[in-house]
Design a protein around this motif. Structure first.
Motif, PDB file in Angstrom:
ATOM      1  N   SER A 454       0.848  -1.183   0.000  1.00  0.00           N
ATOM      2  CA  SER A 454       0.000   0.000   0.000  1.00  0.00           C
ATOM      3  C   SER A 454       0.888   1.239   0.000  1.00  0.00           C
ATOM      4  CB  SER A 454      -0.895  -0.010   1.249  1.00  0.00           C
ATOM      5  OG  SER A 454      -1.635   1.179   1.337  1.00  0.00           O
ATOM      6  N   GLY A 455       0.611   2.151  -0.888  1.00  0.00           N
ATOM      7  CA  GLY A 455       1.440   3.351  -1.009  1.00  0.00           C
ATOM      8  C   GLY A 455       2.508   3.247  -2.071  1.00  0.00           C
ATOM      9  N   ASP A 456       2.782   2.027  -2.554  1.00  0.00           N
ATOM     10  CA  ASP A 456       3.736   1.858  -3.656  1.00  0.00           C
ATOM     11  C   ASP A 456       3.057   2.201  -4.973  1.00  0.00           C
ATOM     12  OD1 ASP A 456       5.522   1.013  -1.772  1.00  0.00           O
ATOM     13  OD2 ASP A 456       5.311  -1.128  -2.221  1.00  0.00           O
ATOM     14  N   MET A 457       3.838   2.427  -6.007  1.00  0.00           N
ATOM     15  CA  MET A 457       3.307   2.798  -7.317  1.00  0.00           C
ATOM     16  C   MET A 457       3.885   1.897  -8.392  1.00  0.00           C
ATOM     17  SD  MET A 457       3.474   6.950  -7.030  1.00  0.00           S
ATOM     18  CE  MET A 457       4.866   6.917  -5.913  1.00  0.00           C
ATOM     19  N   VAL A 458       3.033   1.546  -9.360  1.00  0.00           N
ATOM     20  CA  VAL A 458       3.461   0.754 -10.516  1.00  0.00           C
ATOM     21  C   VAL A 458       3.165   1.560 -11.774  1.00  0.00           C
ATOM     22  CG1 VAL A 458       3.098  -1.356 -11.851  1.00  0.00           C
ATOM     23  CG2 VAL A 458       3.057  -1.445  -9.355  1.00  0.00           C
ATOM     24  N   ALA A 459       4.109   1.598 -12.706  1.00  0.00           N
ATOM     25  CA  ALA A 459       3.940   2.337 -13.960  1.00  0.00           C
ATOM     26  C   ALA A 459       4.412   1.466 -15.121  1.00  0.00           C
ATOM     27  CB  ALA A 459       4.727   3.639 -13.928  1.00  0.00           C
ATOM     28  N   ARG A 460       3.795   1.693 -16.278  1.00  0.00           N
ATOM     29  CA  ARG A 460       4.299   1.037 -17.495  1.00  0.00           C
ATOM     30  C   ARG A 460       5.349   1.952 -18.102  1.00  0.00           C
ATOM     31  NH1 ARG A 460       1.249  -0.207 -23.225  1.00  0.00           N
ATOM     32  NH2 ARG A 460       2.907  -1.490 -24.124  1.00  0.00           N
ATOM     33  N   TYR A 461       6.583   1.447 -18.148  1.00  0.00           N
ATOM     34  CA  TYR A 461       7.693   2.282 -18.578  1.00  0.00           C
ATOM     35  C   TYR A 461       7.874   2.263 -20.087  1.00  0.00           C
ATOM     36  CZ  TYR A 461      12.017   4.853 -17.901  1.00  0.00           C
ATOM     37  OH  TYR A 461      12.975   5.837 -17.917  1.00  0.00           O
ATOM     38  N   GLY A 462       7.285   1.261 -20.746  1.00  0.00           N
ATOM     39  CA  GLY A 462       7.398   1.191 -22.201  1.00  0.00           C
ATOM     40  C   GLY A 462       7.432  -0.246 -22.666  1.00  0.00           C
ATOM     41  N   GLY A 463       6.685  -0.552 -23.747  1.00  0.00           N
ATOM     42  CA  GLY A 463       6.697  -1.913 -24.293  1.00  0.00           C
ATOM     43  C   GLY A 463       6.255  -2.911 -23.250  1.00  0.00           C
ATOM     44  N   ALA A 468       8.268  -0.326 -10.561  1.00  0.00           N
ATOM     45  CA  ALA A 468       7.536  -0.205  -9.299  1.00  0.00           C
ATOM     46  C   ALA A 468       8.359   0.677  -8.379  1.00  0.00           C
ATOM     47  CB  ALA A 468       7.313  -1.580  -8.671  1.00  0.00           C
ATOM     48  N   LEU A 469       7.703   1.661  -7.756  1.00  0.00           N
ATOM     49  CA  LEU A 469       8.366   2.591  -6.851  1.00  0.00           C
ATOM     50  C   LEU A 469       7.929   2.261  -5.434  1.00  0.00           C
ATOM     51  CD1 LEU A 469       7.820   5.900  -8.855  1.00  0.00           C
ATOM     52  CD2 LEU A 469       9.682   4.250  -9.023  1.00  0.00           C
ATOM     53  N   LEU A 470       8.910   2.056  -4.552  1.00  0.00           N
ATOM     54  CA  LEU A 470       8.638   1.649  -3.174  1.00  0.00           C
ATOM     55  C   LEU A 470       9.146   2.720  -2.225  1.00  0.00           C
ATOM     56  CD1 LEU A 470       9.969  -2.033  -3.469  1.00  0.00           C
ATOM     57  CD2 LEU A 470       7.788  -1.126  -4.244  1.00  0.00           C
ATOM     58  N   PRO A 471       8.329   3.752  -1.927  1.00  0.00           N
ATOM     59  CA  PRO A 471       8.776   4.782  -0.979  1.00  0.00           C
ATOM     60  C   PRO A 471       8.741   4.248   0.451  1.00  0.00           C
ATOM     61  CG  PRO A 471       6.532   5.220  -1.700  1.00  0.00           C
ATOM     62  CD  PRO A 471       7.012   4.017  -2.478  1.00  0.00           C
ATOM     63  N   ASP A 472       9.363   5.008   1.356  1.00  0.00           N
ATOM     64  CA  ASP A 472       9.386   4.639   2.791  1.00  0.00           C
ATOM     65  C   ASP A 472       9.906   3.223   2.976  1.00  0.00           C
ATOM     66  OD1 ASP A 472       8.337   7.111   3.560  1.00  0.00           O
ATOM     67  OD2 ASP A 472       6.308   6.430   3.169  1.00  0.00           O
ATOM     68  N   LEU A 473      10.988   2.887   2.300  1.00  0.00           N
ATOM     69  CA  LEU A 473      11.564   1.552   2.373  1.00  0.00           C
ATOM     70  C   LEU A 473      12.340   1.420   3.677  1.00  0.00           C
ATOM     71  CD1 LEU A 473      11.494  -0.787   0.301  1.00  0.00           C
ATOM     72  CD2 LEU A 473      13.798  -0.111  -0.371  1.00  0.00           C
ATOM     73  N   GLY A 474      12.000   0.378   4.454  1.00  0.00           N
ATOM     74  CA  GLY A 474      12.733   0.161   5.693  1.00  0.00           C
ATOM     75  C   GLY A 474      14.170  -0.249   5.420  1.00  0.00           C
ATOM     76  N   ASP A 475      14.342  -1.334   4.685  1.00  0.00           N
ATOM     77  CA  ASP A 475      15.668  -1.774   4.254  1.00  0.00           C
ATOM     78  C   ASP A 475      15.493  -2.585   2.979  1.00  0.00           C
ATOM     79  OD1 ASP A 475      14.766  -4.364   5.019  1.00  0.00           O
ATOM     80  OD2 ASP A 475      15.544  -4.053   7.039  1.00  0.00           O
ATOM     81  N   ALA A 476      16.610  -3.131   2.486  1.00  0.00           N
ATOM     82  CA  ALA A 476      16.576  -3.856   1.215  1.00  0.00           C
ATOM     83  C   ALA A 476      15.683  -5.085   1.293  1.00  0.00           C
ATOM     84  CB  ALA A 476      17.992  -4.262   0.813  1.00  0.00           C
ATOM     85  N   ALA A 477      15.465  -5.618   2.496  1.00  0.00           N
ATOM     86  CA  ALA A 477      14.632  -6.817   2.637  1.00  0.00           C
ATOM     87  C   ALA A 477      13.204  -6.549   2.189  1.00  0.00           C
ATOM     88  CB  ALA A 477      14.649  -7.303   4.087  1.00  0.00           C
ATOM     89  N   ASP A 478      12.708  -5.296   2.395  1.00  0.00           N
ATOM     90  CA  ASP A 478      11.357  -4.970   1.951  1.00  0.00           C
ATOM     91  C   ASP A 478      11.255  -5.028   0.431  1.00  0.00           C
ATOM     92  OD1 ASP A 478      10.648  -4.587   4.573  1.00  0.00           O
ATOM     93  OD2 ASP A 478      10.883  -2.398   4.513  1.00  0.00           O
ATOM     94  N   ALA A 479      12.255  -4.483  -0.248  1.00  0.00           N
ATOM     95  CA  ALA A 479      12.264  -4.548  -1.712  1.00  0.00           C
ATOM     96  C   ALA A 479      12.410  -5.984  -2.181  1.00  0.00           C
ATOM     97  CB  ALA A 479      13.401  -3.693  -2.266  1.00  0.00           C
ATOM     98  N   ARG A 480      13.218  -6.766  -1.466  1.00  0.00           N
ATOM     99  CA  ARG A 480      13.398  -8.176  -1.823  1.00  0.00           C
ATOM    100  C   ARG A 480      12.077  -8.925  -1.718  1.00  0.00           C
ATOM    101  NH1 ARG A 480      17.901 -11.176  -2.105  1.00  0.00           N
ATOM    102  NH2 ARG A 480      19.088  -9.474  -1.165  1.00  0.00           N
ATOM    103  N   ALA A 481      11.270  -8.600  -0.680  1.00  0.00           N
ATOM    104  CA  ALA A 481       9.992  -9.290  -0.485  1.00  0.00           C
ATOM    105  C   ALA A 481       9.030  -8.973  -1.635  1.00  0.00           C
ATOM    106  CB  ALA A 481       9.379  -8.881   0.853  1.00  0.00           C
ATOM    107  N   VAL A 482       8.992  -7.703  -2.065  1.00  0.00           N
ATOM    108  CA  VAL A 482       8.111  -7.336  -3.166  1.00  0.00           C
ATOM    109  C   VAL A 482       8.558  -8.027  -4.451  1.00  0.00           C
ATOM    110  CG1 VAL A 482       7.275  -5.432  -4.598  1.00  0.00           C
ATOM    111  CG2 VAL A 482       7.491  -5.122  -2.130  1.00  0.00           C
ATOM    112  N   ALA A 483       9.865  -8.001  -4.721  1.00  0.00           N
ATOM    113  CA  ALA A 483      10.378  -8.647  -5.931  1.00  0.00           C
ATOM    114  C   ALA A 483      10.106 -10.144  -5.909  1.00  0.00           C
ATOM    115  CB  ALA A 483      11.878  -8.387  -6.067  1.00  0.00           C
ATOM    116  N   HIS A 484      10.244 -10.747  -4.745  1.00  0.00           N
ATOM    117  CA  HIS A 484      10.000 -12.189  -4.607  1.00  0.00           C
ATOM    118  C   HIS A 484       8.529 -12.503  -4.877  1.00  0.00           C
ATOM    119  CE1 HIS A 484       9.865 -16.204  -2.743  1.00  0.00           C
ATOM    120  NE2 HIS A 484      11.176 -16.233  -2.965  1.00  0.00           N
ATOM    121  N   ASN A 485       7.628 -11.642  -4.366  1.00  0.00           N
ATOM    122  CA  ASN A 485       6.192 -11.843  -4.611  1.00  0.00           C
ATOM    123  C   ASN A 485       5.871 -11.799  -6.106  1.00  0.00           C
ATOM    124  OD1 ASN A 485       5.569 -12.113  -1.927  1.00  0.00           O
ATOM    125  ND2 ASN A 485       4.986  -9.966  -1.646  1.00  0.00           N
TER     126      ASN A 485
END
Length: 816
Positions: A454-463, A468-485
């Motif tokens: 919630s609060g993240d943003m997804v955009a079509r960058y082309g083709g 995906a933009l993940l503001p208020d990131l606690g640490d890299a593990a949060d980004a890893r969890a989203v990428a893993h999902n």
């Protein structure tokens, strides 16, 4: 403390100029624009960069240039402010009217020009002028003498017939009293009729008119009380009784025409007197505001205005604007009003004056601009969103990244950026068509939007790329969890029009501020990490690191060098002989690509072939390889070499993206090589990946007379299930089995099984990577047809291969 801060004053001045609703330009002595505010760019349709440096004349319609240029030139010697009005052609081609005020030049020779867009006002003035001209035309066309007297009996307005009938000039009429036109004996009766009109509202009286030359004419004088500017007056016509019928008919016709014109207008138009009561109104007013029948124009103006206000989304604001316009009757006002039902109404209000310029009411015009507003909103939406997926588009994504970087930087927070590329999406597009591919992209975008926090943003960058933009990131593990999902989600197919489509995604992750402090740096590094994920096998994610960046840069450098390799004559073909185990003689060769770079030296195929595949360079390089190999085989054939058959590897990209059969046919025709002297090698992974498509290609190649083979057979462990469907000429056993078949019992069993199965299907078997006599003996005993490897010969250049064949060199294998 200083009384003022010059820097703050300058900043405030710049802010006021930029936020001003007026057009503000600074112009040098030569007339060139030094700066413009945002209102100039909005009004003109050009960007500031398009205008700064241009001559001020760029803002003026070419037809207005001569006069305005002269005026602007004299301003250099002026001590005051010069104002003028001119036209301008908007970038879209629309003509706009601008009103300018140009200051005298300062000590630095710089002018300040302040403009205002008066296009709407001009349009309204033109419309009012047309209507007034139309009314004057009606009055002028009347056969009788029209007159408008004030309550004291003095002439205010008249038509030319009054001058013609009375023989007085316009200047004389303007100073005359109504009784001045009447013979003495009838003046008392006419005066009484005027009093009757003041009391009853209208009167009719017959009397003799007195012309300036003394002639008398009997007329029917009619007078009707008319309220204007808070005072009573009289409108009337003096007609010859003989022509009364004709005049009445003409008046009715003209009135009907005027009303028809007014009623056919698309705008709602009403004219109010000075007290706010409606004088003229067309039906469009009621349609726009939804006025019920009991709210008529003759009703209470206050109740009517209250009803109209209640139809708006902000009644108080609407009433305040109306009150202001009423308190300032000479001002022009315009704006937009939104109604409760979503209708957007453009409102214009301006003064109505009589012929002498006296204010006697206001005209108000309404236009329904809902469709136009929806169109403008749609354009604004399309400027920031992708029309297919409904997600923010590239430009909006980059703007969001910049905004979030500023926010996160100020708050000391992290920002995660995921660069997502759909793997092999081009195969979906090519296989099912672009409309189906668009639906797949839409479904993929919808899925991605549900996988972020919630609060993240997804955009079509082309083709087929998303971010995906993940503001208020606690640490890299949060980004890893989203990428893993996201990666896990792609294990489930996307269903489009009842068809399941299996997608995968390669994801690159970069983190602010560690991996970049600008949008460009974050995007580039996430893209580099995504590229690494693709190289590692796709359908996975990778985080950016400096080592990944270095390796990617090396790969990009290698790709850049490879692009010029053909033109620089750095590529060569080596030919590895294939030898018959039965005759021990050379039966043909395989063309192998080699790259000798002047700085890098001999570059390994294992290093540059994947780069060629990934970048698409394999297509032009593959074309060079096929033409060169066929031309060399034709040369051997012409030289009488008994073995002039050559095998060429074909990449999966060439099979899937091009008409291979047409390409091969054109190459054979161009080089003159018989089709039977060419063999095309397809990798097993290519065969099992696009079975139906590859089968169709193989069948067409066989029909052309070209032989085909499956290279690296057995490496996928699934090929036996497909082998019966492919009518290939040759199977090439992968060298990994050949290397271990003497020590691994299972590999030996596989080799024998492949040979036996191939022979049952009528297919020739070639073993690759044979490096010892023991391996050759084993293969001969197993019934293998041909071998290829260092035991007989390494790959050699064309001239060495020819010498090898002519020397009648045989496989060094003892008789069984």
């Amino acid at each position: 403390m200083d009384r003022f801060d010059s820097n703050a004053d300058s900043a405030l001045a710049a802010l006021l100029i930029e936020s001003s609703p007026d057009l503000i330009c600074r112009v040098d002595r030569a007339g060139h624009l030094l700066s413009v505010n945002s209102t100039v760019t909005t009004t003109m349709g050009y960007e500031a960069n398009d205008l700064v440096g241009q001559h001020f004349s760029k803002l003026i319609h070419f037809e207005d240039l001569p006069e305005r240029a002269m005026l602007f030139a004299t301003q250099r010697r002026s001590r005051g402010v010069t104002t003028f009005e001119c036209r301008h052609i908007h970038k879209s081609g629309e003509v706009r009217y601008l009103e300018w005020a140009v200051s005298r030049p300062g000590a630095d020779g710089v002018f300040t020009a302040i403009g205002r867009d008066v296009t709407a006002r001009k349009a309204t003035e033109v419309k009012l002028r047309q209507e007034r001209d139309y009314a004057d035309a009606i009055l002028a066309s009347l056969p009788g003498a029209f007159y408008h007297f004030d309550q004291d009996g003095y002439v205010i307005r008249w038509n030319h017939n009054l001058e013609h009938t009375s023989r007085y000039s316009a200047e004389e009429v303007a100073r005359m009293h109504v009784l001045d036109f009447i013979v003495d004996e009838d003046k008392e009766r006419v005066a009484a009729a005027i009093q009757e009109a003041l009391r009853d509202g209208e009167t009719r009286v017959e009397a003799d008119g007195l012309r300036k030359d003394g002639a008398r004419t009997t007329y029917l004088f009619t007078a009707m009380r008319f309220e204007y500017d808070g005072r009573a007056g009289f409108l009337g016509v003096a007609v010859d009784l003989a022509e009364q019928k004709r005049i009445e008919d003409a008046l009715r016709a003209e009135t009907a025409m005027f009303e028809a014109q007014l009623e056919s207008a698309q705008d709602g138009v009403l004219v109010l007197d000075s007290s706010g009561r409606t004088i003229i109104e067309n039906k469009r007013v009621g349609e726009i505001w939804g006025l019920p029948e009991h709210i008529t124009r003759e009703g209470d103006p206050t109740a009517r205005l209250s009803f109209v206000a209640q139809q708006t989304t902000d009644p108080d604001a609407f009433l305040r604007k109306v009150a202001w316009a009423t308190e300032h009757p000479e001002e022009i006002t315009q704006g937009e009003v939104e109604l409760l039902d979503g209708t957007v109404v453009e409102r214009y209000s301006g003064p109505v004056r009589d012929r002498d310029g006296h204010l006697y009411g206001r005209i108000v015009a309404f236009r329904d601009i809902t469709d136009r507003r929806h169109f403008e909103n749609r354009l604004r939406y399309l400027a920031t969103h992708d029309d297919l997926t409904g997600l923010p588009n590239r430009s909006q994504a980059e703007a969001d990244i910049e905004r979030l970087i500023e926010q996160c930087g100020d708050a000391g927070r992290r920002l995660g950026l995921l660069y997502i590329d759909l793997d092999r999406f081009k195969t979906v597009n090519d296989g099912y068509g672009h409309p189906f591919g668009d639906q797949v992209l839409k479904a993929a975008g919808e899925r991605l939007a549900t996988l972020v926090r919630s609060g993240d943003m997804v955009a079509r960058y082309g083709g087929d790329e998303f971010v995906a933009l993940l503001p208020d990131l606690g640490d890299a593990a949060d980004a890893r969890a989203v990428a893993h999902n996201i990666v896990d989600s792609f294990a489930h197919p996307v269903v489009v029009t009842g068809r399941e489509v299996h997608l995968s995604g390669s994801i690159g992750v970069s983190i602010f501020p560690e991996d970049g402090r600008t949008p460009g740096a974050l995007l580039q590094n996430a893209d580099i990490a995504m590229f690494r994920a693709k190289l590692q096998g796709r359908n996975m994610f990778a985080f950016y690191s400096r080592e990944i960046g270095r390796q990617t840069q090396e790969r990009l450098d290698l790709e850049a060098r490879l692009r010029g390799a053909v033109a620089a004559d750095q590529l060569r073909l080596a030919y590895q002989p294939k030898v018959s185990l039965a005759t021990r003689q050379v039966t043909g060769c395989e063309a192998l690509l080699r790259w000798d770079h002047p700085e890098l030296g001999a570059v390994s195929p294992a290093r540059f072939i994947p780069v060629a595949e990934e970048s698409g360079l394999i297509v032009p390089i593959g074309d060079w390889v096929l033409r060169t190999a066929c031309a060399q085989a034709r040369t051997w054939l012409d030289a009488g070499l008994p073995t002039a058959s050559v095998a060429v590897n074909v990449s999966g990209r060439q099979i899937l993206e091009h008409d291979v059969v047409d390409w091969v046919a054109r190459t054979l025709e161009a080089t003159g090589l018989p089709p039977a002297n060419l063999e095309l090698e397809l990798t097993e992974s290519m065969v099992t990946g696009e079975v139906d498509r590859v089968i169709a290609v193989v069948d067409r190649l066989r029909a052309l007379g070209v032989r085909t083979s499956i290279d690296d057979f057995g490496s996928g462990y699934t090929s036996l299930a497909y082998l019966r469907r492919f009518r290939v000429d040759t199977l090439k056993i992968d060298q990994s089995f050949v290397r271990s078949m003497l020590v691994e019992r299972e590999d030996a069993i596989i080799v024998r099984a492949v040979i036996s199965l191939a022979h049952d299907l009528g297919v020739t078997v070639v073993a690759e990577g044979v490096e010892s006599e023991e391996q050759a003996v084993f293969l001969a005993e197993a019934g293998c047809d041909q071998v290829q490897g260092f035991y007989f010969s390494r790959p050699v250049w064309a001239e060495d291969f020819e010498r090898l064949v002519r020397s009648d060199h045989a496989l060094p294998l003892a008789d069984p």
